[in-house]
Design a protein around this motif. Structure first.
Motif, short mmCIF file in Angstrom:
data_model
loop_
_atom_site.label_atom_id
_atom_site.label_comp_id
_atom_site.label_asym_id
_atom_site.label_seq_id
_atom_site.Cartn_x
_atom_site.Cartn_y
_atom_site.Cartn_z
N ASN A 1 12.17 -3.88 -4.03
CA ASN A 1 11.03 -3.03 -4.19
C ASN A 1 10.89 -2.29 -2.77
O ASN A 1 10.94 -0.90 -2.53
CB ASN A 1 9.91 -3.15 -4.92
CG ASN A 1 10.43 -3.34 -6.37
OD1 ASN A 1 11.00 -2.67 -6.83
ND2 ASN A 1 9.45 -3.86 -6.94
N TRP A 2 10.86 -3.00 -1.79
CA TRP A 2 10.56 -2.63 -0.56
C TRP A 2 12.09 -2.21 0.34
O TRP A 2 11.65 -0.80 0.85
CB TRP A 2 10.29 -3.83 0.49
CG TRP A 2 9.92 -3.77 1.96
CD1 TRP A 2 8.90 -3.00 2.61
CD2 TRP A 2 10.77 -3.93 3.07
NE1 TRP A 2 8.95 -2.78 3.79
CE2 TRP A 2 10.32 -3.27 4.16
CE3 TRP A 2 12.08 -4.43 3.07
CZ2 TRP A 2 10.84 -3.66 5.37
CZ3 TRP A 2 12.58 -4.56 4.38
CH2 TRP A 2 12.09 -4.12 5.45
N LEU A 3 12.96 -2.59 0.11
CA LEU A 3 14.11 -2.15 0.20
C LEU A 3 14.33 -0.58 -0.18
O LEU A 3 14.85 0.29 0.54
CB LEU A 3 15.32 -2.85 0.20
CG LEU A 3 15.42 -4.06 1.02
CD1 LEU A 3 16.70 -4.88 0.44
CD2 LEU A 3 15.55 -3.75 2.54
N ILE A 4 14.06 -0.60 -1.51
CA ILE A 4 14.09 1.15 -2.09
C ILE A 4 13.05 1.96 -1.45
O ILE A 4 13.42 3.10 -1.26
CB ILE A 4 13.82 0.85 -3.58
CG1 ILE A 4 14.97 0.38 -4.22
CG2 ILE A 4 13.69 2.06 -4.41
CD1 ILE A 4 14.82 -0.27 -5.67
N GLY A 5 12.05 1.36 -1.09
CA GLY A 5 11.00 2.20 -0.78
C GLY A 5 11.41 2.47 0.90
O GLY A 5 11.24 3.74 1.27
N ILE A 6 12.19 1.59 1.65
CA ILE A 6 12.66 2.07 2.84
C ILE A 6 13.61 2.90 2.79
O ILE A 6 13.79 4.00 3.51
CB ILE A 6 12.91 0.75 3.74
CG1 ILE A 6 11.81 0.06 3.85
CG2 ILE A 6 13.89 1.20 4.78
CD1 ILE A 6 11.01 0.43 5.05
N GLY A 7 14.55 2.78 1.80
CA GLY A 7 15.66 3.92 1.56
C GLY A 7 15.22 5.11 1.18
O GLY A 7 15.67 6.19 1.87
N GLY A 8 14.21 5.26 0.57
CA GLY A 8 13.37 6.62 0.58
C GLY A 8 13.05 7.39 1.86
O GLY A 8 12.80 8.57 1.66
N GLN A 9 12.67 6.58 2.68
CA GLN A 9 12.22 7.17 3.83
C GLN A 9 13.34 7.70 4.84
O GLN A 9 12.94 8.24 6.02
CB GLN A 9 11.16 6.20 4.50
CG GLN A 9 10.09 5.93 3.79
CD GLN A 9 9.23 4.70 4.55
OE1 GLN A 9 9.55 4.19 5.34
NE2 GLN A 9 8.18 4.46 3.82
N LEU A 10 14.55 7.12 4.92
CA LEU A 10 15.62 7.53 5.77
C LEU A 10 16.02 8.74 5.61
O LEU A 10 15.92 9.72 4.93
CB LEU A 10 17.01 6.61 5.42
CG LEU A 10 16.66 5.16 5.67
CD1 LEU A 10 17.81 4.45 5.09
CD2 LEU A 10 16.23 4.73 6.98
#
Length: 88
Positions: free
Chosen positions: A79-88
């Motif tokens: 979930n954290w990685l998906i959230g970070i991916g949304g910020q790129l």
């Protein structure tokens, strides 16, 4: 720019999510059962003075706790990685 994985782009992704959730449930149930059995063995062997059995029970408790922590942390990490991916 809004970047988010397209989970609907593949056929059967809903089934894959269900299978993943079911596997996580089995891992957590087995970890809890292993924790209970290992704790009982640890207590019985320690009360009878069997150091080897107590050490194996203690190892079982630590392994089951590690498995439960890793299973829960895996979901949080994804979930954290998906959230970070949304910020790129």
């Amino acid at each position: 720019m809004d970047v988010f994985p397209d989970f609907d782009g593949l056929n059967g992704i809903g089934t894959l999510k269900e299978v993943g959730g079911a596997l996580l449930m089995f891992v957590l149930i087995i970890a809890v059962l292993m924790l209970i059995i290992s704790a009982i063995c640890w207590a019985i062997f320690a009360s009878h003075g069997n150091a080897t059995g107590a050490a194996k029970g203690r190892t079982g408790v630590l392994v089951s706790l590690g498995a439960a922590i890793l299973a829960g942390a895996g979901v949080a990490w994804i979930n954290w990685l998906i959230g970070i991916g949304g910020q790129l």
